[in-house]
Design a protein around this motif. Structure first.
Motif, PDB file in Angstrom:
ATOM      1  N   GLY A   1       0.809  -1.207   0.000  1.00  0.00           N
ATOM      2  CA  GLY A   1       0.000   0.000   0.000  1.00  0.00           C
ATOM      3  C   GLY A   1       0.842   1.256   0.000  1.00  0.00           C
ATOM      4  O   GLY A   1       2.073   1.213   0.083  1.00  0.00           O
ATOM      5  N   MET A   2       0.150   2.394  -0.084  1.00  0.00           N
ATOM      6  CA  MET A   2       0.809   3.698  -0.059  1.00  0.00           C
ATOM      7  C   MET A   2      -0.020   4.652   0.799  1.00  0.00           C
ATOM      8  O   MET A   2      -1.256   4.650   0.744  1.00  0.00           O
ATOM      9  CB  MET A   2       0.969   4.265  -1.466  1.00  0.00           C
ATOM     10  N   TYR A   3       0.677   5.457   1.586  1.00  0.00           N
ATOM     11  CA  TYR A   3       0.029   6.422   2.481  1.00  0.00           C
ATOM     12  C   TYR A   3       0.544   7.811   2.160  1.00  0.00           C
ATOM     13  O   TYR A   3       1.753   8.033   2.032  1.00  0.00           O
ATOM     14  CB  TYR A   3       0.324   6.078   3.940  1.00  0.00           C
ATOM     15  N   ASN A   4      -0.397   8.758   2.031  1.00  0.00           N
ATOM     16  CA  ASN A   4      -0.067  10.150   1.769  1.00  0.00           C
ATOM     17  C   ASN A   4      -0.478  10.971   2.989  1.00  0.00           C
ATOM     18  O   ASN A   4      -1.655  11.000   3.366  1.00  0.00           O
ATOM     19  CB  ASN A   4      -0.807  10.636   0.515  1.00  0.00           C
ATOM     20  N   ASN A   5       0.492  11.651   3.625  1.00  0.00           N
ATOM     21  CA  ASN A   5       0.195  12.358   4.878  1.00  0.00           C
ATOM     22  C   ASN A   5      -0.511  13.693   4.676  1.00  0.00           C
ATOM     23  O   ASN A   5      -0.833  14.372   5.653  1.00  0.00           O
ATOM     24  CB  ASN A   5       1.476  12.566   5.694  1.00  0.00           C
ATOM     25  N   ARG A   6      -0.775  14.040   3.415  1.00  0.00           N
ATOM     26  CA  ARG A   6      -1.461  15.313   3.153  1.00  0.00           C
ATOM     27  C   ARG A   6      -2.954  15.132   2.947  1.00  0.00           C
ATOM     28  O   ARG A   6      -3.739  16.059   3.192  1.00  0.00           O
ATOM     29  CB  ARG A   6      -0.836  15.997   1.930  1.00  0.00           C
ATOM     30  N   ASN A   7      -3.369  13.959   2.512  1.00  0.00           N
ATOM     31  CA  ASN A   7      -4.782  13.716   2.249  1.00  0.00           C
ATOM     32  C   ASN A   7      -5.527  13.426   3.551  1.00  0.00           C
ATOM     33  O   ASN A   7      -5.004  12.760   4.444  1.00  0.00           O
ATOM     34  CB  ASN A   7      -4.957  12.532   1.294  1.00  0.00           C
ATOM     35  N   SER A   8      -6.745  13.919   3.628  1.00  0.00           N
ATOM     36  CA  SER A   8      -7.580  13.660   4.807  1.00  0.00           C
ATOM     37  C   SER A   8      -8.729  12.712   4.478  1.00  0.00           C
ATOM     38  O   SER A   8      -9.092  11.862   5.289  1.00  0.00           O
ATOM     39  CB  SER A   8      -8.147  14.975   5.358  1.00  0.00           C
ATOM     40  N   ASN A   9      -9.296  12.831   3.279  1.00  0.00           N
ATOM     41  CA  ASN A   9     -10.431  11.986   2.914  1.00  0.00           C
ATOM     42  C   ASN A   9      -9.973  10.590   2.487  1.00  0.00           C
ATOM     43  O   ASN A   9     -10.450   9.585   3.007  1.00  0.00           O
ATOM     44  CB  ASN A   9     -11.221  12.641   1.776  1.00  0.00           C
ATOM     45  N   ASN A  10      -9.038  10.537   1.540  1.00  0.00           N
ATOM     46  CA  ASN A  10      -8.495   9.269   1.065  1.00  0.00           C
ATOM     47  C   ASN A  10      -6.977   9.273   1.257  1.00  0.00           C
ATOM     48  O   ASN A  10      -6.223   9.526   0.316  1.00  0.00           O
ATOM     49  CB  ASN A  10      -8.834   9.045  -0.415  1.00  0.00           C
ATOM     50  N   PRO A  11      -6.502   9.005   2.450  1.00  0.00           N
ATOM     51  CA  PRO A  11      -5.068   9.132   2.702  1.00  0.00           C
ATOM     52  C   PRO A  11      -4.248   7.933   2.236  1.00  0.00           C
ATOM     53  O   PRO A  11      -3.026   8.034   2.131  1.00  0.00           O
ATOM     54  CB  PRO A  11      -4.987   9.258   4.225  1.00  0.00           C
ATOM     55  N   GLY A  12      -4.896   6.804   1.997  1.00  0.00           N
ATOM     56  CA  GLY A  12      -4.133   5.605   1.673  1.00  0.00           C
ATOM     57  C   GLY A  12      -4.723   4.832   0.511  1.00  0.00           C
ATOM     58  O   GLY A  12      -5.892   4.975   0.150  1.00  0.00           O
ATOM     59  N   GLN A  13      -3.872   4.012  -0.068  1.00  0.00           N
ATOM     60  CA  GLN A  13      -4.275   3.138  -1.169  1.00  0.00           C
ATOM     61  C   GLN A  13      -3.738   1.745  -0.894  1.00  0.00           C
ATOM     62  O   GLN A  13      -2.587   1.564  -0.476  1.00  0.00           O
ATOM     63  CB  GLN A  13      -3.715   3.677  -2.491  1.00  0.00           C
ATOM     64  N   PHE A  14      -4.595   0.738  -1.112  1.00  0.00           N
ATOM     65  CA  PHE A  14      -4.231  -0.658  -0.878  1.00  0.00           C
ATOM     66  C   PHE A  14      -3.942  -1.333  -2.210  1.00  0.00           C
ATOM     67  O   PHE A  14      -4.667  -1.134  -3.193  1.00  0.00           O
ATOM     68  CB  PHE A  14      -5.375  -1.384  -0.159  1.00  0.00           C
ATOM     69  N   TYR A  15      -2.863  -2.146  -2.242  1.00  0.00           N
ATOM     70  CA  TYR A  15      -2.484  -2.844  -3.468  1.00  0.00           C
ATOM     71  C   TYR A  15      -2.488  -4.348  -3.224  1.00  0.00           C
ATOM     72  O   TYR A  15      -1.954  -4.831  -2.219  1.00  0.00           O
ATOM     73  CB  TYR A  15      -1.080  -2.424  -3.927  1.00  0.00           C
ATOM     74  N   ALA A  16      -3.088  -5.084  -4.164  1.00  0.00           N
ATOM     75  CA  ALA A  16      -3.049  -6.543  -4.153  1.00  0.00           C
ATOM     76  C   ALA A  16      -3.108  -7.014  -5.602  1.00  0.00           C
ATOM     77  O   ALA A  16      -4.070  -6.716  -6.323  1.00  0.00           O
ATOM     78  CB  ALA A  16      -4.202  -7.125  -3.352  1.00  0.00           C
ATOM     79  N   THR A  17      -2.073  -7.723  -6.032  1.00  0.00           N
ATOM     80  CA  THR A  17      -1.950  -8.114  -7.439  1.00  0.00           C
ATOM     81  C   THR A  17      -1.381  -9.519  -7.539  1.00  0.00           C
ATOM     82  O   THR A  17      -0.507  -9.905  -6.768  1.00  0.00           O
ATOM     83  CB  THR A  17      -1.032  -7.140  -8.203  1.00  0.00           C
ATOM     84  N   ALA A  18      -1.890 -10.276  -8.510  1.00  0.00           N
ATOM     85  CA  ALA A  18      -1.340 -11.591  -8.845  1.00  0.00           C
ATOM     86  C   ALA A  18      -1.162 -11.654 -10.350  1.00  0.00           C
ATOM     87  O   ALA A  18      -2.096 -11.344 -11.104  1.00  0.00           O
ATOM     88  CB  ALA A  18      -2.259 -12.706  -8.368  1.00  0.00           C
ATOM     89  N   THR A  19       0.025 -12.033 -10.800  1.00  0.00           N
ATOM     90  CA  THR A  19       0.319 -12.032 -12.235  1.00  0.00           C
ATOM     91  C   THR A  19       1.046 -13.300 -12.649  1.00  0.00           C
ATOM     92  O   THR A  19       1.736 -13.947 -11.851  1.00  0.00           O
ATOM     93  CB  THR A  19       1.185 -10.817 -12.634  1.00  0.00           C
ATOM     94  N   LEU A  20       0.911 -13.627 -13.930  1.00  0.00           N
ATOM     95  CA  LEU A  20       1.719 -14.633 -14.604  1.00  0.00           C
ATOM     96  C   LEU A  20       2.698 -13.917 -15.517  1.00  0.00           C
ATOM     97  O   LEU A  20       2.318 -12.959 -16.198  1.00  0.00           O
ATOM     98  CB  LEU A  20       0.846 -15.596 -15.410  1.00  0.00           C
ATOM     99  N   GLN A  21       3.943 -14.394 -15.537  1.00  0.00           N
ATOM    100  CA  GLN A  21       4.989 -13.689 -16.260  1.00  0.00           C
ATOM    101  C   GLN A  21       5.747 -14.629 -17.191  1.00  0.00           C
ATOM    102  O   GLN A  21       5.948 -15.808 -16.875  1.00  0.00           O
ATOM    103  CB  GLN A  21       5.998 -13.067 -15.270  1.00  0.00           C
TER     104      GLN A  21
END
Length: 293
Positions: free
Chosen positions: A147-167
């Protein structure tokens, strides 16, 4: 006279016994050597590495600006030959953990990015023009969560990441000697061609997804058309004293455009680590002398 005959008979029996032992010994020796060729898959090449580098991050769900900063990374890789298919295949396991501390162009906000990933690959020895040069090709499966966290945002401060891939993946290995010291250079390139990822809709908060709407269907198919990404690794294994070390450069490129959300994560990492070669059964270590490549 009888004593002399008994001595000669006993002597002939001793010779026959000795000849039988000598005739069986080469066969036993061949069998002992054969143990190695059938158990080359027990030879393990493992490396623990740590490194530091740079990160360039963009996630328009959090901010339209790019965030740049320092990337810290840990990596563990384990490679060995497979038991079947005439030892032509290798299995690769790769685990990574990273933390990026970034800021926006004006240095008024910080972004904290973290990611954990696990990769399993199966590669075939497709080309060996010389004993020192090998090319492996195959595929890998990779799972990521972070995930990623932005300390400036108040409404949506973070984003969650989940990925599965074939390479699709290719590994080029070259062994060479400098001043009686054997070095191993490797280059690997991997291209994700299909997978699934989690993504909210643009402007949608996680409270809306899980608290109000309770609509958990946020998984999307990704491929080259909406998530073109690549992974590059260039490493050199070399001995120093009693230790084997690995110097490694990583270029990790991830991009996607889903639900009108643009995201990229460009990482350059320089790593150093320890390499360990061992066998799964130490009791048989004396019988082995096979290199992995």
């Amino acid at each position: 006279m009888k004593t002399i005959l008994n001595y000669l008979l006993n002597k002939n029996k001793q010779k026959k016994t000795l000849l039988c032992i000598l005739s069986v010994f080469p066969f036993t020796l061949v069998q002992a050597q054969g143990i190695d060729s059938t158990e080359i898959h027990r030879y393990i090449n493992a490396a623990h590495s740590i490194g530091v580098g740079t990160s360039n991050l963009l996630d328009t769900y959090l901010s339209p600006l790019e965030y740049t900063g320092t990337d810290f990374r840990w990596e563990y890789e384990r490679v060995h030959r497979t038991k079947n298919w005439q030892n032509k295949w290798i299995q690769q396991q790769l685990y990574q953990a990273q933390l990026s501390i970034t800021e926006n162009p004006s240095s008024t906000a910080q972004g904290f990015y973290t990611m954990f990933s696990g990769t399993y690959g199966l590669l075939y020895e497709a080309w060996k023009p010389t004993k020192n040069l090998l090319l492996f090709v195959g595929s890998r499966a990779r799972g990521q969560i972070g995930g990623m966290y932005n300390n400036r945002n108040s409404n949506n401060p973070g984003q969650f990441y989940a990925t599965a891939t074939l390479q699709l993946s290719a590994l080029l290995v070259y062994k060479f000697i400098i001043k009686e010291t054997e070095l191993i250079a490797r280059y690997q390139c991997s291209l994700p061609f299909a997978g699934m990822t989690f993504s909210p809709r643009y402007g949608e908060s996680y409270y809306e997804i899980f608290g109000v709407k309770k609509d958990y269907n946020r998984l999307y198919f990704i491929s080259l058309h909406n998530a073109p990404s690549m992974f590059h690794s260039l490493s050199l294994d070399f001995p120093i004293g009693k230790f084997n070390l690995r110097a490694n450069y990583l270029l990790d490129i991830e991009q996607s455009k889903i639900n009108h959300i643009k995201r990229h994560a460009y990482h350059h990492s320089f790593m150093i680590g320890f390499v360990k070669n061992y066998f799964l059964f130490p009791k048989k270590k004396a019988y082995h002398s096979f290199p992995l490549y």
